[in-house]
Design a protein around this motif. Structure first.
Motif, PDB file in Angstrom:
ATOM      1  N   LEU A 113       0.825  -1.207   0.000  1.00  0.00           N
ATOM      2  CA  LEU A 113       0.000   0.000   0.000  1.00  0.00           C
ATOM      3  C   LEU A 113       0.860   1.259   0.000  1.00  0.00           C
ATOM      4  N   LYS A 164      -8.829   4.948  -6.707  1.00  0.00           N
ATOM      5  CA  LYS A 164      -7.433   4.599  -6.401  1.00  0.00           C
ATOM      6  C   LYS A 164      -7.327   3.231  -5.732  1.00  0.00           C
ATOM      7  N   LEU A 165      -8.252   2.923  -4.833  1.00  0.00           N
ATOM      8  CA  LEU A 165      -8.182   1.630  -4.141  1.00  0.00           C
ATOM      9  C   LEU A 165      -8.450   0.482  -5.107  1.00  0.00           C
ATOM     10  N   TYR A 187      -6.039  -2.618  -6.194  1.00  0.00           N
ATOM     11  CA  TYR A 187      -6.434  -4.008  -5.971  1.00  0.00           C
ATOM     12  C   TYR A 187      -6.602  -4.782  -7.270  1.00  0.00           C
TER      13      TYR A 187
END
Length: 279
Positions: A93, A181-182, A186
């Protein structure tokens, strides 16, 4: 053709001899684990045991401090698995943030992070101990596990370099398709950096499995000791050290290390040398 064959023959002979020299300590350890304790060092020059005995493995597995060796292996697995998951996830992350996101002071914080890589562990040992003592974490695995969930500088740097090799057009295409963005991390970035993640996980496993200083500082109950502390307990400066049992259990603790290495060795090279996408 003949010169080439000679060169290759010499090369393989050199590699074989060098490999035997590097493996000799491990071979000696394995052979010594089958020797009676009182004959290990008097017959150190003789590689093969005479006589062969399996008593060391039986005594070693009985453990020490009223705890069988299976307890120490279980404790090590719990510590290593939890710390490895934390180190890999958090480092991935943070690496994504440095490699793909824009934020104020990005260069400054990256420099600060890299400076921590050059900071000797002895410098922060006492402040960390005081902090964990104030938190009431002594004699628990928390000091050995929780810090890994804040990232590891080496893993972060490794993943940053890997992510930077990925085309920025992938991010733009995913953003156009509606990814935040997440989701971008992922669904797009994470699958492409699996070699770097696997490499980080392997190193984290090795470092956690062999860690001795951390358990010595924070653990004082034999029921919570990992294998590194258990092996040390076989050595007693006041009485007779049980070298045979220690060597036998050292062989047992090497088995997971060898298994992980042979199962995932290709990821070590690929994670460091691969330049993201190919073709």
């Amino acid at each position: 053709m003949r010169k080439t064959a000679v060169k290759w023959s010499l090369y393989h002979v050199f590699v074989l001899v060098f490999s035997l020299l590097m493996l000799y300590p491990v071979i000696w350890l394995v052979m010594s684990s089958f020797k009676p304790t009182n004959l290990i060092f008097p017959t150190a020059g003789s590689l093969l045991p005479s006589p062969w005995t399996f008593e060391n493995y039986a005594k070693g597995w009985e453990g020490i401090g009223n705890q069988t060796f299976s307890v120490f292996i279980r404790n090590s697995l719990v510590i290593v698995v939890l710390s490895t998951v934390g180190a890999v996830v958090s480092s991935a992350l943070v690496a994504f943030g440095f490699a793909r996101l824009k934020f104020a002071g990005k260069a400054f914080w990256f420099t600060v992070m890299m400076l921590t890589l050059m900071l000797p562990g002895e410098v922060i040992m006492i402040p960390q101990y005081i902090l964990f003592a104030e938190l009431g974490w002594l004699n628990s695995i928390k000091p050995l596990v929780v810090p890994s969930y804040f990232g590891h500088t080496f893993f972060i740097f490794l993943m940053i370099q890997f992510i930077r090799t990925l085309p920025i057009e992938l991010d733009e295409a995913a953003t156009i398709d509606g990814c935040n963005k997440l989701t971008l991390f992922y669904r797009i970035i994470l699958p492409l950096i699996l070699p770097a993640i696997a490499t980080s996980a392997i190193f984290s496993f090795y470092w956690g499995w062999e860690n001795l200083l951390g358990p010595v500082l924070y653990l004082n109950s034999p029921a919570k000791y990992p294998v590194s502390m258990a092996l040390k307990m076989f050595l007693d400066n006041e009485t007779v050290s049980n070298w045979g049992a220690m060597f036998a259990m050292s062989v047992v603790t090497l088995l997971p290390v060898f298994a992980i290495f042979f199962a995932f060795q290709r990821y070590i090279v690929e994670g460091i040398s691969t330049s993201g996408l190919k073709g």
